[in-house]
Design a protein around this motif. Structure first.
Motif, PDB file in Angstrom:
ATOM      1  N   LEU A 122      -9.463   0.175   7.876  1.00  0.00           N
ATOM      2  CA  LEU A 122      -8.921   0.028   6.525  1.00  0.00           C
ATOM      3  C   LEU A 122      -9.993   0.237   5.461  1.00  0.00           C
ATOM      4  N   GLY A 123     -11.194  -0.240   5.716  1.00  0.00           N
ATOM      5  CA  GLY A 123     -12.304  -0.030   4.782  1.00  0.00           C
ATOM      6  C   GLY A 123     -12.622   1.450   4.622  1.00  0.00           C
ATOM      7  N   GLU A 124     -12.611   2.193   5.737  1.00  0.00           N
ATOM      8  CA  GLU A 124     -12.867   3.633   5.666  1.00  0.00           C
ATOM      9  C   GLU A 124     -11.772   4.351   4.880  1.00  0.00           C
ATOM     10  N   ILE A 125     -10.515   3.969   5.115  1.00  0.00           N
ATOM     11  CA  ILE A 125      -9.402   4.574   4.386  1.00  0.00           C
ATOM     12  C   ILE A 125      -9.548   4.307   2.893  1.00  0.00           C
ATOM     13  N   GLU A 126      -9.905   3.069   2.535  1.00  0.00           N
ATOM     14  CA  GLU A 126     -10.062   2.726   1.127  1.00  0.00           C
ATOM     15  C   GLU A 126     -11.205   3.510   0.495  1.00  0.00           C
ATOM     16  N   ARG A 127     -12.339   3.615   1.177  1.00  0.00           N
ATOM     17  CA  ARG A 127     -13.472   4.379   0.640  1.00  0.00           C
ATOM     18  C   ARG A 127     -13.096   5.849   0.444  1.00  0.00           C
ATOM     19  N   ASP A 128     -12.406   6.428   1.426  1.00  0.00           N
ATOM     20  CA  ASP A 128     -11.986   7.830   1.311  1.00  0.00           C
ATOM     21  C   ASP A 128     -11.030   8.023   0.139  1.00  0.00           C
ATOM     22  N   LEU A 129     -10.076   7.098  -0.023  1.00  0.00           N
ATOM     23  CA  LEU A 129      -9.137   7.207  -1.142  1.00  0.00           C
ATOM     24  C   LEU A 129      -9.865   7.107  -2.477  1.00  0.00           C
ATOM     25  N   ARG A 130     -10.796   6.170  -2.584  1.00  0.00           N
ATOM     26  CA  ARG A 130     -11.530   5.993  -3.841  1.00  0.00           C
ATOM     27  C   ARG A 130     -12.348   7.255  -4.172  1.00  0.00           C
ATOM     28  N   ARG A 131     -12.851   7.904  -3.155  1.00  0.00           N
ATOM     29  CA  ARG A 131     -13.674   9.092  -3.372  1.00  0.00           C
ATOM     30  C   ARG A 131     -12.809  10.321  -3.680  1.00  0.00           C
ATOM     31  N   GLU A 132     -11.665  10.455  -3.020  1.00  0.00           N
ATOM     32  CA  GLU A 132     -10.888  11.685  -3.104  1.00  0.00           C
ATOM     33  C   GLU A 132      -9.775  11.664  -4.147  1.00  0.00           C
ATOM     34  N   ASP A 133      -9.173  10.504  -4.423  1.00  0.00           N
ATOM     35  CA  ASP A 133      -8.000  10.478  -5.314  1.00  0.00           C
ATOM     36  C   ASP A 133      -8.155   9.351  -6.339  1.00  0.00           C
ATOM     37  N   ARG A 134      -8.966   9.620  -7.373  1.00  0.00           N
ATOM     38  CA  ARG A 134      -9.218   8.594  -8.386  1.00  0.00           C
ATOM     39  C   ARG A 134      -7.963   8.233  -9.171  1.00  0.00           C
ATOM     40  N   ALA A 135      -7.058   9.184  -9.383  1.00  0.00           N
ATOM     41  CA  ALA A 135      -5.836   8.895 -10.143  1.00  0.00           C
ATOM     42  C   ALA A 135      -4.971   7.890  -9.386  1.00  0.00           C
ATOM     43  N   PHE A 136      -4.867   8.076  -8.090  1.00  0.00           N
ATOM     44  CA  PHE A 136      -4.082   7.137  -7.277  1.00  0.00           C
ATOM     45  C   PHE A 136      -4.719   5.746  -7.313  1.00  0.00           C
TER      46      PHE A 136
END
Length: 103
Positions: free
Chosen positions: A11-25
């Protein structure tokens, strides 16, 4: 239910990837989360769920007292209702066939 270390890491990896790739989301999720927290704070009057008022304590105390005395009252009332009836006693001077209710 608690997550395992592996699940937390994923879950931490998913969150880091989301924060890096999709700032609008991430901004939409954070604004939604902040709005939910503000709404919850307004609804609770600014106090946490662990806070209890004196009025709440009195209500709980009254309910406990009522529930504790209810069985006692029921037993007392049931015992009174199950008492044997007093047999009628004929009044003096009347025939034995007429029954006068007790007073």
């Amino acid at each position: 239910m608690e997550l395992s270390d592996r699940e937390r890491r994923i879950l931490g990896e998913i969150e880091r990837d989301l924060r890096r790739e999709d700032r609008a989301f991430v901004r939409r999720v954070e604004s939604f989360d902040a709005a939910c927290r503000r709404r919850e704070t307004r609804r609770s009057g600014g106090r946490s769920d662990a806070d209890t008022s004196g009025r709440e304590i009195w209500y709980v105390l009254l309910v406990v007292i009522f529930l504790a005395t209810l069985p006692i009252l029921l037993v007392l009332l049931a015992g009174h209702a199950g008492a044997p009836a007093v047999p009628p006693v004929p009044a003096p001077g009347l025939t034995a066939g007429i029954v006068v209710p007790p007073m």
